[in-house]
Design an enzyme around this catalytic site. Structure first.
Site, PDB file in Angstrom:
ATOM      1  N   LYS A 200     -10.400   0.164  -1.957  1.00 57.19           N
ATOM      2  CA  LYS A 200     -10.245  -0.137  -0.532  1.00 57.19           C
ATOM      3  C   LYS A 200     -10.514   1.109   0.305  1.00 57.19           C
ATOM      4  CE  LYS A 200      -6.821  -1.586   2.918  1.00 57.19           C
ATOM      5  NZ  LYS A 200      -5.460  -2.069   3.180  1.00 57.19           N
TER       6      LYS A 200
ATOM      7  N   ASP B 275       0.855  -1.183   0.000  1.00 58.43           N
ATOM      8  CA  ASP B 275       0.000   0.000   0.000  1.00 58.43           C
ATOM      9  C   ASP B 275       0.891   1.233   0.000  1.00 58.43           C
ATOM     10  OD1 ASP B 275      -1.687  -2.116   0.573  1.00 58.43           O
ATOM     11  OD2 ASP B 275      -2.940  -0.941   1.957  1.00 58.43           O
TER      12      ASP B 275
ATOM     13  N   LYS C 113      -7.086   3.332  -2.772  1.00 54.63           N
ATOM     14  CA  LYS C 113      -7.457   3.250  -1.360  1.00 54.63           C
ATOM     15  C   LYS C 113      -7.672   4.656  -0.833  1.00 54.63           C
ATOM     16  CE  LYS C 113      -5.194   1.754   2.970  1.00 54.63           C
ATOM     17  NZ  LYS C 113      -4.044   1.018   3.538  1.00 54.63           N
TER      18      LYS C 113
END
Lengths: 287, 304
Positions: B240, B141, B204
């Site tokens: 996400k 990430d 995300k």
């Protein structure tokens, strides 16, 4: 000619320091002593109860860590505020069939009862604690402490006094409360919530619902986040199911059967102990 | 770097978002009622989409081990329980998580590129990506350079993501936009497009380290961006939301949004994840409530 129309109060639930309507949108009419429907009350649902427990749980930490003295002060404050609104309570009780004399007596005893428990706030722990003799190098002592969230189903006799006599001991011991008002006469319970609200109690520490115990008792007794349950009803079937549900996570159960709240037997530090756990500490001592 | 040059103009011409419209659509979707069997299915699906996360300065190997054990054994009292999608940790703890999760199909995700602020030099950030992958991360990430984005240097943001993706090769790359620092929905839409064009596998919302985490309007804008990107390129990008999603009700609302905007194909852990730590327990409590009928207490579920 005075053409003014009186403003009628909408009686709502008391959850997390707010007067909110039931999420279910259901209401039930309450009849006065002459059989006339005068007010509509919220018929609390299981979801209202769930919300109340959520906030009561959140309030446990803050309320239980107040000093005993401060808890006493707040109880005393509730008594003071109630004293100032005595007339309104007498009128409300009277409106729903309790004679004026009895209503006056009930409100006055309620005030005195709150003061009684306010006094016990910083004394019961000293009285019920003990230093225990042990045969090792330890200093061993036991102290009563709060249990957590207490669910209360109020009695129908003496709707105000019964409610206050159940809430006060549990509350003064550091527990937070979710209480179902007397089914037959719930009006004063909501007015009592206004008194609580004006007395510096933390949000969510006492929550008051109106509705039917036949609907809610199941959830009061089965909710896993409730630590203790108090009830006074005479419906044996219901009482049995409350006990069965409560046993699932070993809730502390207190059934107050036909207690006369009007007399001195209706108050005792043992009611505080009903909502306390004894915590024993072993503290090593050097030799 | 040919692709970049083609894209330069486009970043300044991303669609403008109607905020009132977005809020209204969210409110409308939230009024859906999900009950009984569909609720149960949704709860289990949400559980399978969780990236169980611990990103604290005070994380220890022990804490990570504990989290992994939780990921593997969510609750023995409930049958047919899915496992979570991944465990998300800092790079230095990837190895421990990887070892602990050996033999399961739970992935290990690692935050990289100077998480959460991304304010280190780019070389160091790339180095961190390499390190995390070397340690065994299955997913990384990354955070984007919000400062650069806000000062209009979209090309640089694009290049950084593209180079990070090159470093990742087939390792899943999630790009954290940190929407709370992007100010407007227009910016969020633009950042989403930059990330997707630069090669993100997932976009995300947040690091979870700022005041505001994922919100539904923000996620709706990002989901719309994913939909448009899919229609143009036929490439499915995952989503996400992270930060602040701690109860089942909100999680189900997200699932409704995903279904309505992207359809059933996205309702899988390979294309939708929740970045959360306390959500898992709430889902377990709700599942137990559905099965037993009694409201549950946090006292009877493991603490993270």
């Amino acid at each position: 000619m005075n053409s003014r129309i009186d403003i009628q109060k909408t009686y709502k639930l008391y959850i997390n320091g707010k007067f909110s309507r039931t999420e279910s949108g259901r209401y039930f009419p309450l009849k006065d002593s002459r059989g006339k429907a005068t007010v509509n009350l919220c018929q609390a649902s299981r979801k209202d109860f769930r919300e109340a427990v959520k906030f009561a749980r959140k309030a446990v930490g803050g309320w239980s860590s107040r000093t005993a003295y401060n808890r006493g002060q707040i109880l005393y404050r509730i008594a003071e505020t109630l004293e100032g609104r005595k007339k309104q309570f007498i009128q409300e009780l009277n409106h729903f069939g309790i004679t004026k004399n009895n209503a006056t007596q009930e409100v006055e005893i309620t005030i005195d009862r709150l003061v009684y428990y306010a006094g016990w706030a910083d004394k019961y722990q000293a009285l019920f604690s003990s230093v225990n003799p042990v045969s090792s190098a330890h200093y061993n002592f036991s102290v009563p402490e709060y249990q957590g969230v207490i669910a209360i189903i109020s009695p129908n006799d003496n709707p105000l006094l019964g409610l206050a006599s159940l809430i006060a001991p549990a509350f003064v011991g550091g527990n937070t409360i979710v209480c179902l008002a007397s089914e037959k006469n719930p009006l004063t319970a909501i007015t009592f919530a206004e008194v609580l609200h004006a007395s510096d109690i933390p949000n969510g520490a006492v929550n008051i619902l109106t509705g039917f115990s036949s609907e809610l008792a199941e959830h009061f007794s089965s909710h896993k986040d409730v630590n203790g349950i108090v009830y006074c009803g005479e419906n044996l079937e219901l009482n049995k199911s409350i006990q069965e549900n409560a046993s699932e996570n070993v809730k502390r159960i207190h059934y107050y059967d036909k207690i006369n709240w009007l007399i001195n037997k209706g108050q005792s530090p043992y009611f505080i102990m009903d909502h306390s756990e004894i915590k024993t500490t072993w503290h090593p001592i050097g030799s | 770097m040919k692709a970049n040059q083609i894209n330069i103009a486009n970043f300044r011409q991303t669609p403008v978002i109607d905020q009132v419209g977005v809020n209204e659509r969210v409110a409308r979707l939230n009024s859906r009622s999900i009950k009984k069997t569909s609720k149960m299915a949704a709860l289990k699906l949400a559980l399978s989409m969780i990236d169980l996360t611990t990103l604290e300065g005070m994380d220890t190997p022990g804490k990570v081990q504990q989290l992994c054990i939780k990921a593997k054994h969510l609750n023995h009292g409930i049958s047919d329980l899915p496992h979570v999608a991944a465990v998300c940790v800092y790079p230095s703890l990837v190895k421990i998580a990887k070892k602990e999760l050996n033999g399961t199909s739970i992935n290990v995700a690692s935050v990289v590129t100077g998480f959460p602020s991304g304010q280190t030099n780019f070389k160091t950030r790339l180095e961190e990506v390499r390190y995390a992958i070397c340690e065994g991360a299955d997913e990384v990430d990354m955070v984007i350079s919000r400062g650069k984005f806000l000062s209009g240097d979209f090309q640089l943001v694009f290049d950084e993501i593209a180079q990070t993706k090159e470093e990742c090769e087939d390792i899943h790359l999630k790009v954290i936009l940190e929407t709370s620092e992007l100010s407007t929905l227009d910016n969020i839409r633009r950042a989403s497009e930059i990330a997707m064009k630069a090669g993100a596998d997932f976009i995300k919302t947040s690091t979870g380290k700022t005041k505001c985490g994922a919100t539904q309007p923000i996620s709706l804008v990002m989901l719309e961006a994913i939909k448009d990107f899919y229609q143009k390129t036929n490439k499915k990008i995952g989503m996400k939301p992270a930060g602040g999603i701690s109860d089942s009700k909100t999680a189900i609302r997200y699932l409704v949004m995903v279904k309505e905007i992207l359809g059933n194909e996205w309702l899988t852990p390979t294309l939708f994840r929740f970045g959360a730590s306390s959500l898992a327990n709430d889902l377990l409590m709700q599942i137990t409530k559905q099965q037993s009928g009694a409201y549950q207490s946090a006292d009877y579920f493991s603490k993270d």
